[in-house]
Design an enzyme around this catalytic site. Sequence first.
Site, PDB file in Angstrom:
ATOM      1  N   CYS A  79      -1.323  31.926  14.410  1.00  0.00           N
ATOM      2  CA  CYS A  79      -0.875  32.506  15.943  1.00  0.00           C
ATOM      3  C   CYS A  79      -0.531  31.441  16.711  1.00  0.00           C
ATOM      4  O   CYS A  79      -0.967  31.268  17.854  1.00  0.00           O
ATOM      5  CB  CYS A  79      -2.278  33.320  16.363  1.00  0.00           C
ATOM      6  SG  CYS A  79      -3.069  34.565  15.405  1.00  0.00           S
TER       7      CYS A  79
ATOM      8  N   ARG B 291       2.878  18.893   9.259  1.00  0.00           N
ATOM      9  CA  ARG B 291       3.803  17.760   9.700  1.00  0.00           C
ATOM     10  C   ARG B 291       4.710  18.212  10.546  1.00  0.00           C
ATOM     11  O   ARG B 291       5.406  17.539  11.415  1.00  0.00           O
ATOM     12  CB  ARG B 291       4.078  17.096   8.360  1.00  0.00           C
ATOM     13  CG  ARG B 291       2.997  16.537   7.591  1.00  0.00           C
ATOM     14  CD  ARG B 291       3.609  15.504   6.541  1.00  0.00           C
ATOM     15  NE  ARG B 291       4.183  14.389   7.051  1.00  0.00           N
ATOM     16  CZ  ARG B 291       5.750  14.238   7.064  1.00  0.00           C
ATOM     17  NH1 ARG B 291       6.215  15.332   6.470  1.00  0.00           N
ATOM     18  NH2 ARG B 291       6.226  13.359   7.481  1.00  0.00           N
TER      19      ARG B 291
ATOM     20  N   GLU C 207       0.890  -1.433  -0.190  1.00  0.00           N
ATOM     21  CA  GLU C 207       0.079   0.010   0.028  1.00  0.00           C
ATOM     22  C   GLU C 207       0.895   1.205   0.227  1.00  0.00           C
ATOM     23  O   GLU C 207       0.919   2.238   1.128  1.00  0.00           O
ATOM     24  CB  GLU C 207      -0.764  -0.134   1.272  1.00  0.00           C
ATOM     25  CG  GLU C 207      -1.986  -1.250   1.158  1.00  0.00           C
ATOM     26  CD  GLU C 207      -2.527  -1.300   2.796  1.00  0.00           C
ATOM     27  OE1 GLU C 207      -2.466  -0.378   3.354  1.00  0.00           O
ATOM     28  OE2 GLU C 207      -3.295  -2.144   2.905  1.00  0.00           O
ATOM     29  N   PRO C 208       1.678   1.556  -1.074  1.00  0.00           N
ATOM     30  CA  PRO C 208       2.341   2.799  -1.151  1.00  0.00           C
ATOM     31  C   PRO C 208       1.406   4.077  -1.161  1.00  0.00           C
ATOM     32  O   PRO C 208       0.326   3.902  -2.035  1.00  0.00           O
ATOM     33  CB  PRO C 208       3.342   2.680  -2.355  1.00  0.00           C
ATOM     34  CG  PRO C 208       2.436   1.801  -3.359  1.00  0.00           C
ATOM     35  CD  PRO C 208       1.949   0.544  -2.431  1.00  0.00           C
ATOM     36  N   GLY C 209       1.611   4.904  -0.516  1.00  0.00           N
ATOM     37  CA  GLY C 209       0.760   6.351  -0.587  1.00  0.00           C
ATOM     38  C   GLY C 209       1.816   7.308  -0.941  1.00  0.00           C
ATOM     39  O   GLY C 209       1.959   7.936  -1.937  1.00  0.00           O
TER      40      GLY C 209
ATOM     41  N   TYR D 190       5.106  16.077  13.573  1.00  0.00           N
ATOM     42  CA  TYR D 190       5.785  15.060  13.804  1.00  0.00           C
ATOM     43  C   TYR D 190       7.345  15.387  13.954  1.00  0.00           C
ATOM     44  O   TYR D 190       8.338  14.636  13.810  1.00  0.00           O
ATOM     45  CB  TYR D 190       5.843  14.297  12.327  1.00  0.00           C
ATOM     46  CG  TYR D 190       4.461  13.603  12.039  1.00  0.00           C
ATOM     47  CD1 TYR D 190       3.652  13.024  13.023  1.00  0.00           C
ATOM     48  CD2 TYR D 190       4.051  13.886  10.928  1.00  0.00           C
ATOM     49  CE1 TYR D 190       2.507  12.443  12.891  1.00  0.00           C
ATOM     50  CE2 TYR D 190       2.842  13.094  10.577  1.00  0.00           C
ATOM     51  CZ  TYR D 190       2.126  12.564  11.540  1.00  0.00           C
ATOM     52  OH  TYR D 190       0.808  11.953  11.137  1.00  0.00           O
TER      53      TYR D 190
ATOM     54  N   TYR E 219       0.096  14.083   2.716  1.00  0.00           N
ATOM     55  CA  TYR E 219      -0.373  14.462   3.981  1.00  0.00           C
ATOM     56  C   TYR E 219      -0.494  15.748   4.161  1.00  0.00           C
ATOM     57  O   TYR E 219      -1.048  16.267   5.254  1.00  0.00           O
ATOM     58  CB  TYR E 219       0.396  13.616   4.998  1.00  0.00           C
ATOM     59  CG  TYR E 219       0.317  12.210   4.780  1.00  0.00           C
ATOM     60  CD1 TYR E 219      -0.934  11.522   5.575  1.00  0.00           C
ATOM     61  CD2 TYR E 219       1.328  11.506   4.552  1.00  0.00           C
ATOM     62  CE1 TYR E 219      -0.918  10.183   5.108  1.00  0.00           C
ATOM     63  CE2 TYR E 219       1.285  10.142   4.327  1.00  0.00           C
ATOM     64  CZ  TYR E 219       0.091   9.456   4.711  1.00  0.00           C
ATOM     65  OH  TYR E 219       0.188   8.194   4.592  1.00  0.00           O
TER      66      TYR E 219
END
Length: 463
Positions: free
Chosen positions: A391, A360, A320-322, A364, A421
């Site tokens: 802000c 991200r 399942e590569p995304g 992360y 993402y």
Amino acid sequence: MSRSAHPAGPRHGDVLPEGHYQAPPADLNALDPKVWSRTVARDAEGVATVGGIDVKRLAAEFGTPAYVLDEEDFRSRARAWRDAFGTDADVYYAGKAFLSKAVVRWLHEEGLNLDVCSAGELAVALAAGMPAERIALHGNNKSVDELEHAVKTGVGHIVVDSYAEIERLAAIAARQGVRQQVLIRITVGVEAHTHEFIATAHEDQKFGLSLTGGAAAEAVRRVLGHDSLELRGIHSHIGSQIFDMAGFEVAARRVVGLLAGIRDEHGVELPEIDLGGGLGIAYTSEDDPREPAEIAAALAEIVRRECAAADLNAPRLSVEPGRAIVGPTAFTLYEVGTVKPLEGLRTYVSVDGGMSDNIRTALYDAEYSVALVSRTSDAEPMLVRVVGKHCESGDIVVRDAFLPSDLAPGDLVAVPATGAYCRSMASNYNHALRPPVLAVKDGAARVIVRRETEEDLLRLDIG
């Protein structure tokens, strides 16, 4: 008297210690092909181009910020994954990375299947013409409505994630007179070398049914006990942004061990296993991702070897590569608004987007590259932090990078490898308008997801 730590953690704004960040690149004008889509280059005037179109033209016609997606690069990466695994395996594009009707059509035309995680993703897939039998539905808490719609429309595989879902789905399929094909998602206890929030195969998390605790084996018994469910195989996903294949080897060994146990207990050899996705891409020049052909050969050999050792027929493999397909194919184009030097620290470069179009980095600690793309420069490099207009002091797009010291308001900068993402997780924080997605190919650009407007925001706010 002791003091407890601030809930947001240590001050992330402190200047980095010497040697923490990479040295400036030898050429600030170079666009490393490892992190940029394959048609990106600079023209004779030094302006970056993609798909034969320069970024100044894109900014003038469509505005900034904007996600710019290289269609030919997307298609070529999809083909590379399809060709690497061949006809004896299935490649499911993970729609959560980025999904639109145009992308679904490209996937269909290039021969890939599609993995969706919600009613919304399923709606986009079906609206764009993806055959339902080539769709798999994931999710740890699928609603009754989602399951009923998936069964009714003929979704090929549903990946079950709990005992409750097994019973729920069995009842729905029985009412509709359907024998629904399912996979069981298990947690194999593998510690993926990735960020805690995107590691998904350790025991203490929400996904799947534990292999070591016996929940996976019990789920098999329950599925096999329902005439309305057809157990096709086992699903495992160990995390995201992974470069090391060792985790997949351990996961495959444990999945095959479960298959052998199912054969011994039930006299059934399941015909499929899905090892998920999560293969990493290059966000910076220091990242070193593997090519699809190398990944395919390694996974096929792991499964073949483990099945031979267990005296099992090798099942059909799915992946399942995304991110690995869409991530490198897009960049985010911004206009510089302010350039704020902090003496002895760094220079803050504020752009007209931020955490609303790329969460991200805040979520992360993701690392990105950035380049000046509206011109070239011979100025000395300066250490910068590219930040947004929201802000929050954590509104950071690129934590530490180098840009030319003559950078000025009005310049265009671009952050590569934002295809995965970023648009999917975009928000309206501060009532920001989510940027458009532009598809570029052969000298033409078109909007495939339009920019939000203030009318869109007000239409939802009924007062």
